[in-house]
Every structure is written in structure tokens, then in C-alpha cells.
Write a protein that holds these residues in place. Structure first.
Motif, short mmCIF file in Angstrom:
data_model
loop_
_atom_site.label_atom_id
_atom_site.label_comp_id
_atom_site.label_asym_id
_atom_site.label_seq_id
_atom_site.Cartn_x
_atom_site.Cartn_y
_atom_site.Cartn_z
N VAL A 152 -140.13 71.61 -5.45
CA VAL A 152 -138.94 72.36 -5.03
C VAL A 152 -137.71 71.46 -5.11
N VAL A 153 -137.86 70.21 -4.66
CA VAL A 153 -136.75 69.26 -4.70
C VAL A 153 -136.38 68.95 -6.15
N GLN A 154 -137.38 68.73 -7.01
CA GLN A 154 -137.11 68.42 -8.41
C GLN A 154 -136.40 69.57 -9.11
N ALA A 155 -136.81 70.79 -8.82
CA ALA A 155 -136.18 71.95 -9.45
C ALA A 155 -134.72 72.05 -9.06
N ASP A 156 -134.42 71.77 -7.80
CA ASP A 156 -133.02 71.84 -7.37
C ASP A 156 -132.21 70.70 -7.97
N ASP A 157 -132.84 69.52 -8.14
CA ASP A 157 -132.14 68.40 -8.76
C ASP A 157 -131.74 68.73 -10.20
N GLN A 158 -132.58 69.48 -10.89
CA GLN A 158 -132.29 69.83 -12.28
C GLN A 158 -131.20 70.90 -12.37
#
Length: 335
Positions: free
Chosen positions: A182-188
Motif C-alpha cells: 500500500v505504501v509503495q503504491a502511494d509512493d508511485q
């Protein structure tokens, strides 16, 4: 200093005119005294005012009139107020939905208590915060990515509460992987905004991790400086583990080889270990005071500041002008 109603300030032009007529009155009064003759004969029956009393009284009345006009114009003083701006926080809930979470040693069951805890977080949510929801048993699923409208998270509980045959297994490692996803998706999607936000993982479970694969994904969580706060559900006495349900009725329980029902009890060791390794804390989910303390730490007292915001302020001054006008009026009357 600014005036809200500057159109009334033109009335100040009438003060010199009023003083002119006041001076004419004093001059006329002084001329009449001279025509009267010797005033010493009247001192025994009348108090004779000193020469400057009339001018002083006129000045006080003029100041009183000026104060009333300025107060009517509604003066304000401009200033600046520094307001602390808390750092926006993203909260990812990782919810255990294994069969033991349907045990009824809590009201209505452990899953229902987890919903109550998440509801409390939603009620205290700050405007810029975002929430996400991950469910896990043997595997994990991202039910909701980060959103500013967390009421959508509660819709998934309607679906979860209708579960008839929960899937066996509790894999906290899979939950951590999905939380990081979830964190990685938001970072992208929002790389610039993501750097300004604080991320927190909250794992809600009864602690029965029977897979034991959480060590490796925990390393990635620590590398990203993510804190994992944990809530432990269940009681020490425990309750039977439901395997099949129909509505609110439990049709089948998990049993041992002896035929006895399998009892699930609260297990806090893994939950405490997860929290301590990430610099967070473990909380008992059945204790409302601990839940409130967790909400305060996560959403308020433990939140770092993003900076300070300067806001313009206006302070009303009309009261001071009207007070001064009233005092000048009283002094002029009793002088």
C-alpha cells in the motif's frame, strides 16, 4: 490599524466646529463676567471657576466625541499568529480474519471488537489523514488503498461479518507485505506528497500466528522506518474456534483429535515483538483505556510537526475607544 467602517471618520471634521462654538460660548461667558463687575462680592455665596476650566471641559468633551466616532468606525489592529501544522498521517489497518477472530469471548466476537476499534480511529481522524485496510488469514488482500473517506472501510465489515466458512491460517508476514505494498503504491502515484506524510501500520489480531513468516517482511518495514502498532484481541480463558457459520449461528467448531473443541486464547508474544522491533507499542484491544491511549499516541501526541503556518489575525479595539470616551465624558461632567 484599520477601520471596518471608515465612512464614519468624516464625522471627526465636526469636532473643530464644535470646539469653535464652545470657544465662542466661553468668550461670551467671560465677557459677561467683566460686565458684572467685581466678582469678589459673590465668593461667599457662589463658587467662582478658574479661567481654564471651560477650556479643559471642552477638550474632554471633544476627546469623548472623538472616541465615540472612532469606536463607531470599528478599529482593528492586524497581527500574525503562528499555528503548528501536524504532519499528515497515513494509517494502514491490517485485520486478521482467520477463524479464531470469530470466537465469541468478546462482544459480539473478536472481529466485531476489531471493527469497534477501527471505528474509534475513524471518528478521531484528522482532515488530511488517509486510511487503508488490509485483511489477512493464510494470505492477505488489500481491501482499500489509502483514502480520505474512511467510511468506505466500514463497508467491508458488512461483507466480512457475512463470512460462513473463514479460511484457516494466520500469516502476519503476508499482512506486512500487503501493508508495505500500500505504501509503495502511494509512493508511485504521489511521490512528492508521499515524502511529506507519516506512515503507520496497525495490526489487529488475536496473536495466533501459525505460519511464522513475519521476520523477513519485518526487515523491509524497519528499513522504511514504519512503525507497527499492534492490538491484541481475545481473553485468557479463550473460546472455541468456529469453522462454519450460518448468520449468527455457529454450525461447526474446530476440534482436536480427541473430539474436544479447540480453544483459542489471546496470544501477545508475537504482537509485542512486532511492535517493539519497530519502535511502536502493543495494546490490549479489550481495554477501552488502552485503545484511547493508542489513538492519542498515533493520531495526536505522537504525531510530528510538519512546520508552522502564519495566519493573519484581527483584534477589535472599539471597546477601548468607547471606554476612553465614557471616562472623558464623566470627567467633563464632574469637573
Amino acid at each position: 490599524m484599520e477601520f471596518v467602517y471608515p465612512r464614519y471618520l468624516w464625522l471627526l471634521l465636526g469636532i473643530p466646529v464644535a470646539l469653535l462654538f464652545w470657544g465662542i460660548g466661553i468668550w461670551h461667558h467671560h465677557r459677561m463676567r467683566k460686565r458684572f463687575g467685581n466678582l469678589e462680592n459673590l465668593e461667599e455665596i457662589s463658587r467662582i471657576s478658574w479661567a481654564g476650566q471651560g477650556w479643559l471641559r471642552g477638550a474632554l468633551f471633544a476627546l469623548s466625541l472623538a472616541g465615540m466616532i472612532l469606536g463607531l468606525s470599528y478599529p482593528q489592529i492586524l497581527g500574525r499568529e503562528l499555528r503548528a501544522v501536524p504532519q499528515p498521517t497515513d494509517v494502514i489497518f491490517m485485520l486478521d480474519i482467520s477463524p479464531s477472530m470469530f470466537a465469541r469471548d468478546m462482544d459480539p466476537n473478536r472481529l466485531g471488537r476489531a471493527e469497534q476499534i477501527i471505528q474509534k480511529f475513524i471518528l478521531e481522524k484528522q482532515p488530511e489523514d488517509r486510511y487503508a485496510l488490509v485483511s489477512f488469514n493464510m494470505n492477505s488482500v488489500v481491501l482499500s488503498y489509502l483514502t480520505r473517506d474512511p467510511q468506505t472501510l466500514l463497508l467491508y465489515f458488512d461483507y466480512l461479518n457475512q463470512t460462513e466458512e473463514p479460511i484457516l491460517g494466520t500469516n502476519m508476514g503476508a499482512a506486512l507485505i500487503s501493508g508495505v505494498r500500500v505504501v509503495q503504491a502511494d509512493d508511485q502515484v504521489n511521490p512528492v506528497e508521499a515524502k511529506k506524510r507519516r506512515r503507520v501500520l496497525i495490526l489487529v489480531s488475536d496473536g495466533d500466528d501459525n505460519i511464522g513468516q513475519w521476520q523477513e517482511p519485518l526487515g523491509e518495514v524497519v528499513r522504511r522506518h514504519l512503525k507497527v502498532y499492534t492490538f491484541g484481541l481475545g481473553t485468557a480463558t479463550g473460546a472455541p474456534v468456529p469453522l462454519q457459520m450460518k448468520g449468527r449461528e455457529i454450525v461447526k467448531y474446530a476440534t482436536l483429535l480427541t473430539g474436544e473443541r479447540l480453544i483459542t486464547r489471546a496470544q501477545a508474544r508475537t504482537l509485542r515483538d512486532l511492535a517493539e522491533r519497530t519502535g511502536a507499542h502493543f495494546f490490549r484491544g479489550e481495554d477501552n483505556r488502552q485503545v484511547d491511549a493508542a489513538i492519542d499516541e498515533i493520531l495526536f501526541s505522537g504525531r510530528p510537526l510538519a512546520g508552522y503556518q502564519s495566519n493573519p489575525t484581527r483584534q477589535d479595539l472599539f471597546f477601548y475607544f468607547l471606554t476612553a470616551a465614557f471616562l472623558c465624558m464623566l470627567a467633563g461632567i464632574f469637573l
